[in-house]
Design an enzyme around this catalytic site. Structure first.
Site, mmCIF file in Angstrom:
data_model
loop_
_atom_site.group_PDB
_atom_site.id
_atom_site.type_symbol
_atom_site.label_atom_id
_atom_site.label_comp_id
_atom_site.label_asym_id
_atom_site.label_seq_id
_atom_site.Cartn_x
_atom_site.Cartn_y
_atom_site.Cartn_z
ATOM 1 N N HIS A 199 -47.649 -72.560 8.976
ATOM 2 C CA HIS A 199 -48.300 -71.363 9.529
ATOM 3 C C HIS A 199 -49.646 -71.050 8.895
ATOM 4 O O HIS A 199 -50.386 -70.196 9.386
ATOM 5 C CB HIS A 199 -47.369 -70.147 9.428
ATOM 6 C CG HIS A 199 -47.233 -69.587 8.048
ATOM 7 N ND1 HIS A 199 -47.921 -68.485 7.623
ATOM 8 C CD2 HIS A 199 -46.476 -69.987 6.995
ATOM 9 C CE1 HIS A 199 -47.597 -68.215 6.371
ATOM 10 N NE2 HIS A 199 -46.725 -69.107 5.966
ATOM 11 N N CYS A 320 -49.748 -49.731 -3.782
ATOM 12 C CA CYS A 320 -49.247 -48.968 -2.644
ATOM 13 C C CYS A 320 -48.954 -49.855 -1.441
ATOM 14 O O CYS A 320 -48.159 -49.520 -0.583
ATOM 15 C CB CYS A 320 -50.268 -47.898 -2.247
ATOM 16 S SG CYS A 320 -50.594 -46.708 -3.552
#
Length: 382
Positions: A199, A320
């Protein structure tokens, strides 16, 4: 217009790859099982062997040394656990800036009684060869990478191989991000086991391959039938393997040269933004499609979200943005601060990336970073 620069995460499948796969969805939908099969099974078997031979030629291996697996994470697990189980108790080494799948697999071995150690790197991400040599006593395996997935560092695998083999250990190399971008010769590099994936070269997702040098002992993770030399039993994803083979056939290293030129152009433009630093090396020691910089005084996640709204797609090492809420272990591993890790972004180019996209990406990033700094707690740093 969307500018996709997250090609180090995954790439868009080439239309020629999709076309090659469709025949094995619609017409030749058999799957090889035992030694002999009917026409549908034999069509599938032939297609698989064509891809196996194509991959082997690309890396200077023999077809019987190529095993198909579902993805690079399965490859990591099969290589590291399989070699460790075959080698008995001993020390398993890795570096501190590997992909999480490698680090967690080595961590699992430690839970099972293996001694482990993470070798340090320098500020550019190159493995500390002195520390590696110091820890090779009693080692059975060193697991590392050819090209780093985050900062693009290309390791001196040949030198590592000589050192590892001199101490009687084996070498596993994650070549997933380097394959198709730099030429790979497994014999010259001296690797024992190596993983590559589809991929990241404009092939389908869900298929990868392991090179296992003839004579290397490895135990399977799963028990079942004798497919893939008994190392990877179960259903074989024939269309994906066909697509993988087509993607390998389409590899053109002129694309890498062009990407390297655009990479350097983008790096030079980004470094004109004040308080910006490059993570990783420059030139030929860096993957041709990799750009990774840290912007001071801003969060990578904020940069990503604002750029995404403006059509620019990439990834960040900000905590985050991570599922485990920890900042990039790679940036921290090369000695970067928490601020460097939180403010880092990775842009991955592809064979289709254009000069216009590079210029627009720079302009968007510059504008976003300046605006975010103006509203940050650091008093309008630009």
């Amino acid at each position: 217009m969307t500018i996709y620069l997250d090609n180090a995460n995954t790439t868009k499948p080439d239309p020629r790859v999709i076309k090659a796969m469709m025949e094995y969805f619609e017409e030749k939908y058999g799957t090889p099982g035992g030694e002999f099969g009917h026409l549908f099974d034999e069509d599938a078997r032939e297609a698989i062997e064509i891809t196996r031979e194509r991959i082997a030629r690309e890396i200077n291996a023999s077809p019987e040394e190529i095993i198909f697996v579902s993805d690079e994470i399965e490859a990591d697990n099969m290589a590291i656990k399989g070699v460790a189980w075959a080698g008995g108790k001993g020390k398993v080494l890795t570096s501190r800036i590997e992909r999480k799948a490698i680090l967690k697999t080595v961590e699992r071995l430690r839970e099972w009684g293996f001694e482990t150690h993470e070798v340090g790197v320098d500020r550019k991400g190159f493995i500390d060869l002195a520390e590696l040599e110091e820890n090779l006593g009693g080692a059975i395996l060193f697991a590392t990478h050819l090209g780093n997935f985050e900062i693009g560092t290309i390791q001196d695998v040949r030198a590592i191989s000589e050192m590892v083999h001199d101490k009687g250990a084996l070498l596993y190399v994650d070549a997933n991000h380097a394959f198709g971008k730099v030429k790979i010769d497994v014999k010259r590099l001296g690797v024992d086991v190596m993983s590559i994936t589809s991929h990241l070269i404009h092939g389908p997702k869900g298929i990868a391959a392991l090179y296992i040098r003839k004579g290397v002992k490895i135990k399977p993770l799963l028990d079942g039938d004798l497919r893939e030399r008994g190392l990877r039993p179960g259903m074989i994803n024939v269309p994906a393997i066909v697509g993988f083979g087509k993607a390998v056939e389409l590899i053109d290293y002129e694309d890498s040269k062009r990407m390297a030129g655009l990479r350097d152009e983008l790096i030079n433009m980004l470094l004109t933004i004040p308080d910006t630093k490059l993570n990783g090396p420059t030139g030929d020691r860096r993957l041709p499609n990799n750009v990774n910089v840290s912007f001071s005084y801003v969060e990578g996640e904020s940069i990503l979200l604002h750029c995404d709204m403006r059509g620019l797609v990439f990834s960040t090492g900000s905590a985050c943005y991570s599922q485990d809420l920890l900042p990039s272990h790679v940036i921290r591993g090369i000695g970067g601060s928490f601020e460097d890790a939180h403010g880092s972004v990775r842009l991955g180019l592809s064979k289709w990336t254009t000069e216009e996209e590079i210029t627009q990406a720079y302009e968007i990033l510059k504008d976003v970073v300046i605006k975010l700094r103006e509203i940050s707690i650091y008093g309008g740093k630009k």
